[in-house]
Motif scaffolding. Structure first.
Motif, PDB file in Angstrom:
ATOM      1  N   GLN A  36      36.309  65.784 -12.795  1.00 39.43           N
ATOM      2  CA  GLN A  36      36.568  66.668 -11.654  1.00 39.43           C
ATOM      3  C   GLN A  36      37.491  65.988 -10.645  1.00 39.43           C
ATOM      4  O   GLN A  36      38.457  66.594 -10.162  1.00 39.43           O
ATOM      5  CB  GLN A  36      35.249  67.055 -10.985  1.00 39.43           C
ATOM      6  CG  GLN A  36      35.403  68.027  -9.822  1.00 39.43           C
ATOM      7  CD  GLN A  36      34.063  68.445  -9.236  1.00 39.43           C
ATOM      8  OE1 GLN A  36      33.007  68.105  -9.761  1.00 39.43           O
ATOM      9  NE2 GLN A  36      34.096  69.187  -8.135  1.00 39.43           N
ATOM     10  N   ASP A  37      37.203  64.709 -10.323  1.00 40.80           N
ATOM     11  CA  ASP A  37      38.041  63.997  -9.360  1.00 40.80           C
ATOM     12  C   ASP A  37      39.423  63.707  -9.950  1.00 40.80           C
ATOM     13  O   ASP A  37      40.443  63.779  -9.238  1.00 40.80           O
ATOM     14  CB  ASP A  37      37.378  62.685  -8.954  1.00 40.80           C
ATOM     15  CG  ASP A  37      36.143  62.911  -8.091  1.00 40.80           C
ATOM     16  OD1 ASP A  37      35.936  64.063  -7.641  1.00 40.80           O
ATOM     17  OD2 ASP A  37      35.375  61.956  -7.875  1.00 40.80           O
ATOM     18  N   LEU A  38      39.460  63.369 -11.235  1.00 41.95           N
ATOM     19  CA  LEU A  38      40.742  63.135 -11.907  1.00 41.95           C
ATOM     20  C   LEU A  38      41.612  64.378 -11.806  1.00 41.95           C
ATOM     21  O   LEU A  38      42.795  64.314 -11.428  1.00 41.95           O
ATOM     22  CB  LEU A  38      40.483  62.774 -13.372  1.00 41.95           C
ATOM     23  CG  LEU A  38      41.703  62.498 -14.256  1.00 41.95           C
ATOM     24  CD1 LEU A  38      42.372  61.196 -13.850  1.00 41.95           C
ATOM     25  CD2 LEU A  38      41.290  62.431 -15.728  1.00 41.95           C
ATOM     26  N   SER A  39      41.028  65.507 -12.123  1.00 47.18           N
ATOM     27  CA  SER A  39      41.743  66.780 -12.073  1.00 47.18           C
ATOM     28  C   SER A  39      42.205  67.104 -10.654  1.00 47.18           C
ATOM     29  O   SER A  39      43.333  67.575 -10.445  1.00 47.18           O
ATOM     30  CB  SER A  39      40.825  67.888 -12.595  1.00 47.18           C
ATOM     31  OG  SER A  39      41.489  69.116 -12.649  1.00 47.18           O
ATOM     32  N   ALA A  40      41.360  66.817  -9.671  1.00 54.43           N
ATOM     33  CA  ALA A  40      41.709  67.110  -8.276  1.00 54.43           C
ATOM     34  C   ALA A  40      42.913  66.295  -7.822  1.00 54.43           C
ATOM     35  O   ALA A  40      43.808  66.807  -7.133  1.00 54.43           O
ATOM     36  CB  ALA A  40      40.510  66.834  -7.377  1.00 54.43           C
TER      37      ALA A  40
END
Length: 553
Positions: A36-40
Motif C-alpha cells: 500500500q505504501d509502495l503504491s502510494a
C-alpha cells in the motif's frame, strides 16, 4: 552459590529478551514493507505535478523535496557528510536541433529528425558541424582482443562517420547454428561491447567525427519510438572542460529502413553486409559517400542532485563501512511538442519508492545494523548513468569502505513469482546470500531470463561495479505463481513494446505489488546480512575483480 529459584527465573527471562527481540526483529522489519505504501509513493512520484522528473526542471525540485521529506519522516539522517540531503551533480544540458544529410553517387538525401534519425552532441560549442565526412560501415564497431575480434582492422576512421550495428556480434554456435556460440560474446547474453555507450566510447577513442547506430527492434527489444522519445528530449553530460571523452562530436541512431536505403544507394545490401560482419575476417566498408551533420544546441548548466540519506551503523568500527542501496529518480520529463508527460511509474518511481520501504524496514529494527546504510536516489540514469558515474568518481564515503551496492530499477508489478532472477549472477559472493534468502521465501535464484537485453550494463550499479564495489541487481520477470506459462513473457514484452520510455508508463490501479514486496523483502535480508558483517568478494572470473582489487588498495 546459585541464586534463589525466583531470582534465577527472572534472570533467565531477562537474559532471553534481547535474543527474542532480535529473532522477532527481522519479521517486524519485513512486515514494515507495505504494498500500500509502495503504491502510494509511486502514485505521487508519477503524478502530473512531478512532470516526468527530468533533471534540471521543476519536476526535479519536486522529487528531491519529496524524497528528502520522506526520508526525514522515517528518521534517517542526511547522507552527505556536509549535513545536507543531496550530492550536487553538475551537468551540461543541451537541447539539440539536428540536421543530417548524406551524398552518395552525387545524390543528396536529407533525413528527417526524429522519424528517420536522432543525433545530438555533448561537445562544448553551441553549434557542432561535421562536413563531407566519409561514411564507413564498421560492422558491430567492436574491438575485443579476448575474442580475437577487431571490426576496425587498423582502418583510420579519424574524421569519418562510422555506421554500426546494434548489440554484440551474434555468432552462431558451430555445433548448433540455431543457437549463439557461448564462447563468443557470452552467446545469448549481451556484453558491454553491445551497449551503445561502448560504441560511442570506441568511436571517440579512434577519432571518428560521428557514430551512428542502426536501430533494429528485435535485438534492441524496444521499438524506434523509444529512440525517438529519447532523441527528442534534452541531452545531458557531466560538466567538464573540453569535449566529452566518451562520445564523438556527433553520436546518433538511424532507423533501419533508412540505413538500408543508404547502403543500397552505395550498391550494397544490408543483409549481406550484416552477414559479413559476423565473421572475424570482416573489414570496414566505405559507402563511397559523405555525411553532413549540423547540431544546434540550446545549452545550459544544470545543477542536478543525487538524493542521499543515511542510517548510521551501531558498531564503533564497522559504522565507517557502507552498504549502498540505489535507485534512479529521474525520467524523461515532458514532450515539448505534445505536452505529454513521460511519467516513468515503473521506470523508476517504483525503484525510489522501494528505497523508502527499505529505509522503513531498517528503522523498524530494534538496533541499527553494524555497518552504515546509505540510500542514494540518483539523477540522470536515463542520460547515461550520470548520477551514479559522478558518485563513483566523487564518492561521499571512501569506495574502499563501501562493501556492496544493491541497485533497484523497476519493481515487479504483476504478482508473486517462484523465482528471483539475478542479473549480476556469477560475479560476486552476494549470489550466495541471495540464494539463501530466496530459498527461505520458498523461491529459487535463477540467472537472467533475458540476457540479450544486457541489463547488467544498463543500470546504475554498473558504475559502482566499474569502481570495484560488489553489486547486486535483480529482476522478477518469470515464474509467476498461478499464471499461465506465457504470462511472464506477455507482461514483460507488453511493457517493453508499449510502455517502456513511453507516456503510457503511468500509474495503474490494477498492478499487483505482492511480488514487488516479496523482492524488496529479499533485498532487505541480503543487505542486512552484509550490514551485519558479511563482506562480499568478487568471483575469480568476474570482469570487475581487478577493479575490486584496485579499490581495496
Amino acid at each position: 552459590m546459585s541464586p534463589p529459584r525466583p531470582l534465577l527465573l527472572s534472570i533467565l527471562v531477562l537474559s532471553t529478551l534481547p535474543a527474542l527481540a532480535l529473532a522477532q526483529a527481522p519479521a517486524k522489519a519485513l512486515n514494515a514493507i507495505s504494498a500500500q505504501d509502495l503504491s502510494a509513493h509511486i502514485k505521487v512520484l508519477a503524478s502530473d505535478a512531478f512532470e516526468g522528473r527530468a533533471p534540471g526542471t521543476a519536476g526535479e525540485a519536486q522529487t528531491v523535496a519529496y524524497l528528502q521529506q520522506e526520508f526525514q519522516k522515517l528518521g534517517l539522517k542526511p547522507g552527505n557528510p556536509d549535513g545536507s540531503w543531496v550530492q550536487a551533480v553538475p551537468m551540461r544540458g543541451q537541447k539539440p536541433t539536428p540536421a543530417f544529410s548524406y551524398t552518395i553517387g552525387g545524390r543528396k538525401t536529407t533525413l528527417n529528425f526524429a522519424d528517420d534519425f536522432v543525433a545530438h552532441s555533448t561537445s562544448q560549442p553551441t553549434t557542432v558541424a561535421v562536413n563531407n565526412s566519409e561514411i564507413v560501415f564498421v560492422g558491430y564497431g567492436v574491438q575485443a582482443p579476448e575474442y580475437g575480434w577487431d571490426d576496425y582492422k587498423g582502418v583510420d576512421v579519424r574524421g569519418k562517420t562510422i555506421l554500426m550495428l546494434i548489440n554484440d556480434p551474434a555468432i552462431p554456435d558451430p555445433s548448433n547454428p540455431e543457437q549463439l556460440d557461448p564462447n563468443m560474446f557470452k552467446g545469448k547474453a549481451m556484453t558491454y561491447y553491445g551497449r551503445w555507450t561502448y560504441k560511442y566510447e570506441i568511436a571517440a577513442k579512434l577519432g571518428a567525427a560521428a557514430a551512428i547506430i542502426i536501430h533494429e527492434t528485435k535485438p534492441a527489444a524496444y521499438p524506434w519510438d523509444v529512440v525517438r522519445s529519447g532523441g527528442n528530449s534534452e541531452q545531458f553530460s557531466l560538466l567538464r572542460e573540453g569535449d566529452d571523452p566518451d562520445a564523438p562530436a556527433v553520436p546518433g541512431w538511424i532507423q533501419l529502413d533508412k540505413a538500408k536505403a543508404m547502403m543500397a544507394a552505395a550498391g550494397y545490401d544490408f543483409d549481406t553486409l550484416k552477414k559479413q560482419a559476423l565473421t572475424k575476417e570482416f573489414r570496414p566498408v566505405s559507402l563511397k559517400g559523405t555525411a553532413d551533420f549540423k547540431i544546434d544546441n540550446i545549452a545550459r548548466t544544470v545543477n542536478s542532485n543525487n538524493v542521499v540519506a543515511k542510517i548510521e551503523g551501531s558498531d564503533p568500527k564497522l559504522k565507517n563501512e557502507y552498504v549502498i542501496y540505489s535507485a534512479h529518480w529521474d525520467h524523461l520529463g515532458v514532450d515539448e511538442k505534445t505536452g505529454k508527460i513521460y511519467y516513468g511509474a515503473l521506470d523508476n518511481a517504483s525503484g525510489v519508492s522501494a528505497l523508502l520501504e527499505l529505509a522503513k524496514a531498517y528503522k523498524a529494527l530494534p538496533k541499527a545494523p553494524k555497518r552504515s546504510i546509505l540510500f542514494i536516489a540518483t539523477t540522470a540514469e536515463e542520460r547515461g548513468l550520470l548520477g551514479a558515474k559522478y558518485y563513483a568518481a566523487h564518492p561521499l564515503y571512501p569506495l574502499k569502505s563501501t562493501v556492496a551496492n544493491i541497485n533497484i530499477d523497476g519493481i515487479n508489478a504483476w504478482g508473486k513469482t517462484r523465482q528471483i532472477e539475478n542479473v549480476t549472477s556469477g560475479h560476486s559472493s552476494i549470489d550466495g546470500l541471495l540464494e539463501k534468502y530466496a530459498r527461505a521465501q520458498g523461491r529459487v535464484m535463477e540467472k537472467d531470463s533475458r540476457p540479450e537485453l544486457g541489463s547488467f550494463y544498463r543500470a546504475d550499479h554498473l558504475e559502482l561495479a566499474r569502481a570495484g564495489v560488489p553489486v547486486l541487481y535483480t529482476k522478477a520477470r518469470s515464474g509467476y505463481l498461478n499464471k499461465p506459462d506465457n504470462y511472464a513473457t506477455d507482461v514483460v514484452n507488453n511493457y517493453f513494446t508499449h510502455d517502456y520510455h513511453q507516456v503510457t508508463d503511468s500509474f495503474r490501479t490494477d498492478w499487483d505489488f505482492s511480488g514487488g514486496v516479496q523482492d524488496i523483502q529479499l533485498l532487505f535480508q541480503v543487505g542486512l546480512d552484509i550490514a551485519q558483517g558479511d563482506t562480499p568478494t568478487w568471483n575469480a572470473g568476474s570482469e570487475f575483480k581487478a577493479a575490486g582489487e584496485r579499490r581495496l588498495k
